[in-house]
Write a protein that holds these residues in place. Structure first.
Motif, PDB file in Angstrom:
ATOM      1  N   LEU A 108       1.623  -1.037   0.096  1.00  0.00           N
ATOM      2  CA  LEU A 108       0.425  -0.249   0.158  1.00  0.00           C
ATOM      3  C   LEU A 108       0.651   0.949   0.108  1.00  0.00           C
ATOM      4  CD1 LEU A 108      -2.446   1.223   0.201  1.00  0.00           C
ATOM      5  CD2 LEU A 108      -2.118   1.527   2.834  1.00  0.00           C
ATOM      6  N   ASP A 109       0.366   2.465  -1.030  1.00  0.00           N
ATOM      7  CA  ASP A 109       1.542   3.599  -1.042  1.00  0.00           C
ATOM      8  C   ASP A 109       0.227   4.245  -0.869  1.00  0.00           C
ATOM      9  OD1 ASP A 109       2.575   5.885  -1.522  1.00  0.00           O
ATOM     10  OD2 ASP A 109       3.127   5.203  -3.272  1.00  0.00           O
ATOM     11  N   MET A 110       0.467   5.154   0.847  1.00  0.00           N
ATOM     12  CA  MET A 110      -0.622   4.991   1.317  1.00  0.00           C
ATOM     13  C   MET A 110      -1.145   6.882   0.270  1.00  0.00           C
ATOM     14  SD  MET A 110      -3.098   5.283   3.837  1.00  0.00           S
ATOM     15  CE  MET A 110      -3.590   4.515   4.845  1.00  0.00           C
ATOM     16  N   CYS A 111       0.024   7.530   0.003  1.00  0.00           N
ATOM     17  CA  CYS A 111      -0.266   8.840  -0.307  1.00  0.00           C
ATOM     18  C   CYS A 111       0.861   9.043  -1.572  1.00  0.00           C
ATOM     19  CB  CYS A 111       0.953   9.683   0.532  1.00  0.00           C
ATOM     20  SG  CYS A 111       0.257   9.934   2.608  1.00  0.00           S
ATOM     21  N   ALA A 112       0.077   8.297  -2.958  1.00  0.00           N
ATOM     22  CA  ALA A 112       0.939   7.848  -3.669  1.00  0.00           C
ATOM     23  C   ALA A 112       1.183   8.931  -5.290  1.00  0.00           C
ATOM     24  CB  ALA A 112       0.079   6.615  -4.479  1.00  0.00           C
ATOM     25  N   ALA A 113       0.238   9.603  -5.495  1.00  0.00           N
ATOM     26  CA  ALA A 113       0.559  11.034  -6.736  1.00  0.00           C
ATOM     27  C   ALA A 113       2.090  11.573  -6.547  1.00  0.00           C
ATOM     28  CB  ALA A 113      -0.381  11.540  -6.576  1.00  0.00           C
ATOM     29  N   PRO A 114       2.755  11.265  -7.238  1.00  0.00           N
ATOM     30  CA  PRO A 114       2.011  11.521  -8.857  1.00  0.00           C
ATOM     31  C   PRO A 114       2.682  10.489  -9.529  1.00  0.00           C
ATOM     32  CG  PRO A 114       4.020  12.346  -9.166  1.00  0.00           C
ATOM     33  CD  PRO A 114       3.627  12.562  -7.479  1.00  0.00           C
ATOM     34  N   GLY A 115       3.343   9.850  -8.501  1.00  0.00           N
ATOM     35  CA  GLY A 115       3.618   7.788  -8.828  1.00  0.00           C
ATOM     36  C   GLY A 115       4.522   7.348  -9.037  1.00  0.00           C
ATOM     37  N   GLY A 116       5.835   7.977  -8.593  1.00  0.00           N
ATOM     38  CA  GLY A 116       7.153   7.327  -8.602  1.00  0.00           C
ATOM     39  C   GLY A 116       7.647   6.710  -7.926  1.00  0.00           C
ATOM     40  N   VAL A 178       4.010   5.301   3.885  1.00  0.00           N
ATOM     41  CA  VAL A 178       3.272   6.838   3.455  1.00  0.00           C
ATOM     42  C   VAL A 178       4.774   7.371   3.095  1.00  0.00           C
ATOM     43  CG1 VAL A 178       2.296   8.816   5.684  1.00  0.00           C
ATOM     44  CG2 VAL A 178       2.175   5.850   5.745  1.00  0.00           C
ATOM     45  N   ASP A 179       3.790   7.812   2.005  1.00  0.00           N
ATOM     46  CA  ASP A 179       4.738   9.629   1.288  1.00  0.00           C
ATOM     47  C   ASP A 179       4.175  10.633   1.904  1.00  0.00           C
ATOM     48  OD1 ASP A 179       7.466  10.323   0.285  1.00  0.00           O
ATOM     49  OD2 ASP A 179       6.039  11.035  -1.218  1.00  0.00           O
ATOM     50  N   ALA A 180       4.285  11.289   3.327  1.00  0.00           N
ATOM     51  CA  ALA A 180       3.503  11.842   3.658  1.00  0.00           C
ATOM     52  C   ALA A 180       3.124  13.663   3.183  1.00  0.00           C
ATOM     53  CB  ALA A 180       3.666  12.280   4.993  1.00  0.00           C
ATOM     54  N   PRO A 181       1.896  13.789   2.904  1.00  0.00           N
ATOM     55  CA  PRO A 181       2.090  15.226   2.446  1.00  0.00           C
ATOM     56  C   PRO A 181       2.762  16.258   3.645  1.00  0.00           C
ATOM     57  CG  PRO A 181      -0.500  14.432   2.407  1.00  0.00           C
ATOM     58  CD  PRO A 181       0.942  13.385   2.808  1.00  0.00           C
ATOM     59  N   CYS A 182       3.643  17.395   2.846  1.00  0.00           N
ATOM     60  CA  CYS A 182       4.857  18.120   3.983  1.00  0.00           C
ATOM     61  C   CYS A 182       4.763  19.695   3.406  1.00  0.00           C
ATOM     62  CB  CYS A 182       6.096  17.545   4.410  1.00  0.00           C
ATOM     63  SG  CYS A 182       7.009  17.158   2.673  1.00  0.00           S
ATOM     64  N   SER A 183       5.736  20.044   4.521  1.00  0.00           N
ATOM     65  CA  SER A 183       6.218  21.523   4.194  1.00  0.00           C
ATOM     66  C   SER A 183       7.407  21.716   2.816  1.00  0.00           C
ATOM     67  CB  SER A 183       6.465  21.891   5.199  1.00  0.00           C
ATOM     68  OG  SER A 183       7.481  21.578   5.879  1.00  0.00           O
ATOM     69  N   TRP A 211       0.377  13.051  11.043  1.00  0.00           N
ATOM     70  CA  TRP A 211      -0.085  11.431  12.062  1.00  0.00           C
ATOM     71  C   TRP A 211      -1.060  10.664  11.972  1.00  0.00           C
ATOM     72  CZ3 TRP A 211       1.301   8.177  15.337  1.00  0.00           C
ATOM     73  CH2 TRP A 211       1.293   7.902  16.475  1.00  0.00           C
ATOM     74  N   GLU A 212      -2.006  11.648  11.751  1.00  0.00           N
ATOM     75  CA  GLU A 212      -3.449  10.685  11.485  1.00  0.00           C
ATOM     76  C   GLU A 212      -2.777   9.667  10.093  1.00  0.00           C
ATOM     77  OE1 GLU A 212      -7.469  11.804   9.380  1.00  0.00           O
ATOM     78  OE2 GLU A 212      -6.024  13.420   9.644  1.00  0.00           O
ATOM     79  N   ILE A 213      -2.496   9.693   9.455  1.00  0.00           N
ATOM     80  CA  ILE A 213      -2.433   9.023   8.174  1.00  0.00           C
ATOM     81  C   ILE A 213      -1.429   8.159   8.694  1.00  0.00           C
ATOM     82  CG2 ILE A 213      -1.045   9.126   5.733  1.00  0.00           C
ATOM     83  CD1 ILE A 213      -1.544  12.182   4.798  1.00  0.00           C
ATOM     84  N   LEU A 214      -0.236   8.422   9.533  1.00  0.00           N
ATOM     85  CA  LEU A 214      -0.204   7.067   9.820  1.00  0.00           C
ATOM     86  C   LEU A 214      -0.250   6.399  10.949  1.00  0.00           C
ATOM     87  CD1 LEU A 214       3.042   5.964   9.498  1.00  0.00           C
ATOM     88  CD2 LEU A 214       3.657   7.394  11.683  1.00  0.00           C
ATOM     89  N   LEU A 227       6.555  -1.156   7.761  1.00  0.00           N
ATOM     90  CA  LEU A 227       6.263   0.431   7.645  1.00  0.00           C
ATOM     91  C   LEU A 227       7.302   1.104   7.385  1.00  0.00           C
ATOM     92  CD1 LEU A 227       4.352   2.440   8.169  1.00  0.00           C
ATOM     93  CD2 LEU A 227       4.731   2.155  10.611  1.00  0.00           C
ATOM     94  N   LEU A 228       7.396   2.320   6.082  1.00  0.00           N
ATOM     95  CA  LEU A 228       7.404   3.213   5.704  1.00  0.00           C
ATOM     96  C   LEU A 228       7.302   4.011   6.127  1.00  0.00           C
ATOM     97  CD1 LEU A 228      10.253   3.519   4.474  1.00  0.00           C
ATOM     98  CD2 LEU A 228       9.162   3.136   2.006  1.00  0.00           C
ATOM     99  N   TYR A 229       7.799   5.053   6.205  1.00  0.00           N
ATOM    100  CA  TYR A 229       7.280   6.712   6.586  1.00  0.00           C
ATOM    101  C   TYR A 229       8.105   8.098   5.426  1.00  0.00           C
ATOM    102  CZ  TYR A 229       6.446  11.007   8.818  1.00  0.00           C
ATOM    103  OH  TYR A 229       5.470  12.717   8.415  1.00  0.00           O
ATOM    104  N   SER A 230       8.271   8.582   4.729  1.00  0.00           N
ATOM    105  CA  SER A 230       9.010   9.708   4.030  1.00  0.00           C
ATOM    106  C   SER A 230       8.401  11.085   4.630  1.00  0.00           C
ATOM    107  CB  SER A 230       9.853   9.270   3.365  1.00  0.00           C
ATOM    108  OG  SER A 230       8.471   8.380   1.972  1.00  0.00           O
TER     109      SER A 230
END
Length: 458
Positions: A108-116, A178-183, A211-214, A227-230
């Motif tokens: 599962l790639d939780m925050c996947a766009a654009p797809g790299g 989780v390639d989380a939306p960030c600043s 944190w919510e997404i994780l 579990l991979l967080y980035s």
């Protein structure tokens, strides 16, 4: 570009003055360019650049070519993916036990766009594996779906949902990323907008969303899974503090993975935050953009029991035997495929994925899965453009026409093409042996079947 003063001050506090000055100086330089080959379509690179040390198919380019005017780009022969980002695939491979252990995994790639990263995972898990690539923003999800079609492995399901909805597939995935939306601090030298929009308030807001997404990602990960967080940012608030919070909240449910080896000359800064092994990418230390990654494992023994929410609707419909026969001739390994209808389009997927895709489609907003085959009229398939890009398409199913670069660009721009080079009826257009799409010749007229939404405008 002028870096925000508060960002500079924060980096000086967190990294020290000398390191912060080196980082800020690097952020004023030109960004790097790198690609990752699609081994199902391109065996050798053509730019003459050096290797990305941690990526089997990654290459660094000395300058940025005009990718939009390269037919190989549109054929899905490679993905323009930043070198640091390619490290995610290396982490997954090492954390599960190597390349062979990746085959057949459910990711599962939780925050996947654009797809790299999603297309990278699709290559890693192979045809027997499945990648669910989720993106909450519908416009970005549409781009993600285009890239899944282009990559052409047929082992991706693109969904457009809130992370909480995806997490209803509890303990379903072998790997959750989780390639989380960030600043977006790591994007400063690529995007003036990222620099202009940065603020301390936005950093704090991003951390809460991350944190919510994780938390939701953790629910969907099976015991024993990775579990991979980035993020593509530098500050501790969105990086170490988020995974540190995970260590506090999940406690004994988290375990460390075996140490992932790092080359002495890679320039990657490694560390620890609780059980997480962390990796930092600074553009003054390596050829790549700014990123942070952290990896851990969910405690417990893997079981075959996976919880699925009850389907809310039936989206996929069976097709009749004659339709199956017509669709089968268009793919190389038809005996491994199962075909179905969703809306007015026919699709195919590997047999072992069918129940999984059906479960996902019955619960989530699935916008693309497997390979779109097209529509059948009077017993004959009108092929979808995605079928040409599928790595398993059968070139013997239809007349094929090899074109040069000039003609390939005419096709991709939907400009007039000489009918004489095509056979009567449907033709698959090839460039360097790689399919780009379909045309239909009717006498002296050529109907270009390339999707309007994808055509080159310049």
């Amino acid at each position: 570009m002028r870096l925000p003063e508060q960002f500079i001050s924060r980096m000086q506090r967190e990294l020290g003055v000398a390191e912060a000055e080196a980082l800020c100086a690097a952020l004023e330089t030109e960004p790097s360019t790198s690609v990752r080959l699609n081994p199902a379509k391109m065996a050798e690179q053509k730019w003459g650049g050096g290797r990305v040390a941690w990526s089997d198919y990654g290459y660094l380019l000395g300058e940025r070519p005009a990718f939009t005017l390269d037919p190989d780009f549109h054929a899905g022969a490679y993905y323009v993916q930043e070198a640091s980002s390619q490290f995610a695939g290396y982490i997954v491979s090492m954390a599960v036990g190597g390349a062979e252990a990746c085959k057949g995994l459910r990711v599962l790639d939780m925050c996947a766009a654009p797809g790299g990263k999603s297309t990278h995972y699709a290559t890693l898990v192979g045809e027997r594996g499945l990648v669910v690539a989720n993106e909450i923003n519908r416009n970005r999800a549409a781009v993600l779906a285009d890239n899944a079609r282009k990559w052409g492995l047929g082992n991706m399901v693109v969904t457009c949902n809130d992370s909480a909805r995806v997490a209803d597939f509890e303990e379903w995935f072998d790997v959750v990323a989780v390639d989380a939306p960030c600043s977006g601090e790591g994007m400063f030298r690529k995007s003036d907008e990222a620099c202009e929009q940065w603020s301390e308030a936005n950093v704090a807001m991003c951390a809460e969303r991350q944190w919510e997404i994780l938390q939701n990602a953790f629910r969907s990960l099976k015991p024993g899974g990775v579990l991979l967080y980035s993020t593509c940012t530098f500050n501790r608030t969105e990086d170490e503090d988020v995974v540190g919070r995970a260590c506090e909240e999940f406690g004994d449910e988290l375990l460390a993975v075996d140490d992932i080896p790092i080359g002495d000359d890679w320039g990657v800064v490694t560390g620890r935050e609780g059980v997480f092994q962390t990796f930092r990418f600074f553009p003054h230390r390596l050829t790549g953009e700014g990123m942070f990654m952290a990896v851990a494992r969910k405690a417990g023994l893997a079981t075959s029991r996976r919880r699925m929410p009850k389907a809310r609707r039936k989206v996929m419909e069976a097709v009749d035997k004659r339709t199956v026969q017509e669709l089968s001739r268009w793919v190389k390994e038809s005996e491994q495929m199962r075909f179905f209808a969703a809306g007015d389009t026919l699709y195919g997927c590997r047999k072992e994925h069918y129940d999984e895709v059906e479960a996902l489609a019955g619960t989530l907003a699935v916008i693309y899965s497997g390979v779109a085959m097209g529509q059948v009229f009077k017993g004959k398939l009108k092929p979808d453009g995605a079928l040409a890009l599928y790595a398993g398409v059968n070139h013997d199913a239809v007349a094929c026409c090899e074109v040069d670069e000039q003609e390939a660009l005419k096709f991709l721009r939907k400009q007039d093409m000489d009918a004489a080079q095509f056979s009567e009826g449907v033709n698959m257009v090839l460039y360097g042996g790689r399919p780009l799409g379909f045309v239909k010749r009717v006498g002296a007229r050529v109907n270009n079947m390339y999707p309007n939404s994808l055509r080159i405008l310049k």
